[in-house]
Design an enzyme around this catalytic site. Structure first.
Site, short mmCIF file in Angstrom:
data_model
loop_
_atom_site.label_atom_id
_atom_site.label_comp_id
_atom_site.label_asym_id
_atom_site.label_seq_id
_atom_site.Cartn_x
_atom_site.Cartn_y
_atom_site.Cartn_z
N GLU A 1 4.40 6.25 -7.09
CA GLU A 1 3.11 5.82 -7.06
C GLU A 1 2.71 5.15 -8.14
OE1 GLU A 1 1.67 8.64 -5.96
OE2 GLU A 1 2.66 11.16 -6.69
N HIS B 1 -0.37 5.03 -3.03
CA HIS B 1 0.69 5.08 -2.56
C HIS B 1 1.45 5.78 -1.74
CE1 HIS B 1 1.54 10.23 -2.28
NE2 HIS B 1 1.36 9.16 -1.16
N ASN C 1 -4.20 7.46 -2.95
CA ASN C 1 -3.93 7.07 -4.38
C ASN C 1 -3.36 5.62 -4.56
OD1 ASN C 1 -1.07 8.04 -4.36
ND2 ASN C 1 -1.25 9.23 -6.27
N ASP D 1 11.48 9.66 1.00
CA ASP D 1 11.34 10.23 0.71
C ASP D 1 11.99 11.62 1.11
OD1 ASP D 1 9.16 10.28 2.11
OD2 ASP D 1 8.41 9.45 0.75
C1 F6R Z 1 6.00 11.02 3.20
C2 F6R Z 1 5.71 9.27 2.76
C3 F6R Z 1 3.97 9.77 1.46
C4 F6R Z 1 2.82 10.19 2.87
C5 F6R Z 1 1.28 10.21 2.55
C6 F6R Z 1 0.54 10.80 3.05
O1 F6R Z 1 6.83 10.52 3.53
O2 F6R Z 1 6.00 8.13 1.92
O3 F6R Z 1 3.53 8.31 1.76
O4 F6R Z 1 3.43 9.29 3.58
O5 F6R Z 1 2.06 11.23 1.50
O6 F6R Z 1 1.17 11.77 3.86
P1 F6R Z 1 0.07 12.88 4.93
O7 F6R Z 1 0.56 11.99 6.00
O8 F6R Z 1 0.41 14.05 4.69
O9 F6R Z 1 -1.89 12.76 3.96
#
Ligand code: F6R
Length: 243
Positions: free
Chosen positions: A143, A138, A136, A67
């Site tokens: 989401e 994701h 959440n 992403d």
């Molecule tokens: C980032 C991504 C997100 C993160 C998720 C956890 O490329 O795809 O899904 O893996 O938001 O983020 P952290 O590791 O910062 O808790």
């Protein structure tokens, strides 16, 4: 699902790095699916160390990131382009032209999303996809929703994701509200998936993803249907699994 529980973040990072390394050693032109955020930072550090020791060669590797924020300049220090370069790419011998990140540009959005899926397919799909998980549930920036979205697409980030990501910005108002994310179909098409989680704040999402119903309300729960998923958790992230 193969669930590995380790003592701490460092062990999780080492284990994840060793899985990626073995993939690249066995297939030097591996196609890696990569994530950003706090969770994989330790894994990238371990991979850089391994590269510097001469244990792994990235010269024929391709990478696709999950992403990117929408409408953010590539050189902005909050962009995922910048993150990947600073934390991984500039320290190893991967070729810049072999690294792909969804376009953050506002123009030609539909075209750019289609192109991203096409180029993944053109290179034979992802051999190993690294995932973190949002509180959440994701994965990527898919989401919680009433349906799974298959292809690369524009996402309106949920308030809890914006708040969780505010720690990287000087204020919550600066966090982009939209992102481009690889869809569930592209993630599920990866031959192998490694999901990483560390800390108590991820315990509930992990529990729902691994033991809960398969529902788009918990996007990571779809991983239960994938034939080759390894989940690497530290003790805190795994704390609800024994219940
Ligand atoms: C980032 C991504 C997100 C993160 C998720 C956890 O490329 O795809 O899904 O893996 O938001 O983020 P952290 O590791 O910062 O808790």
């Amino acid at each position: 699902m193969n669930i590995i529980i380790v003592d701490n973040y460092e062990e999780m990072s080492k284990k994840a790095a060793s899985i990626i390394m073995s993939c690249v050693v066995l297939k030097p032109n591996s196609v890696l699916g990569l994530a950003t955020g706090s969770t994989p930072l330790g894994m990238y550090k371990e991979l850089v160390k391994a590269y510097k020791r001469g244990d792994v060669d990235f010269s024929n590797v391709l990478s696709f990131n999950l992403d990117e924020y929408y409408g953010i300049n590539k050189d902005n220090s909050q962009s995922y382009n910048y993150y990947m370069n600073e934390n991984f790419f500039k320290h190893i011998n991967i070729k810049k032209e072999n690294t792909f990140i969804p376009s953050s540009k506002i123009e030609d959005l539909d075209q750019a999303c289609k192109y991203y899926d096409q180029i993944i397919n053109k290179h034979g799909g992802i051999d190993i996809q690294v995932l973190g998980i949002g509180q959440n549930g994701h994965i990527g920036f898919n989401e919680p929703d009433s349906k799974f979205v298959g292809e690369t697409h524009l996402v309106n980030l949920k308030e809890d994701t914006i708040n969780a990501n505010a720690r990287f910005f000087s204020s919550v108002d600066e966090v982009p509200k939209k992102a481009i994310s690889m869809g569930i179909k592209s993630i599920m098409k990866a031959k192998k998936i490694v999901l990483l989680a560390s800390g108590e704040s991820k315990a509930h999402a992990i529990y729902s993803a691994v033991k809960g119903d398969i529902t788009p309300e918990v996007p990571a729960s779809i991983l239960q249907l994938h034939p080759d998923v390894t989940v690497i958790l530290d003790r805190e992230a795994a704390m609800m699994l024994s219940k």
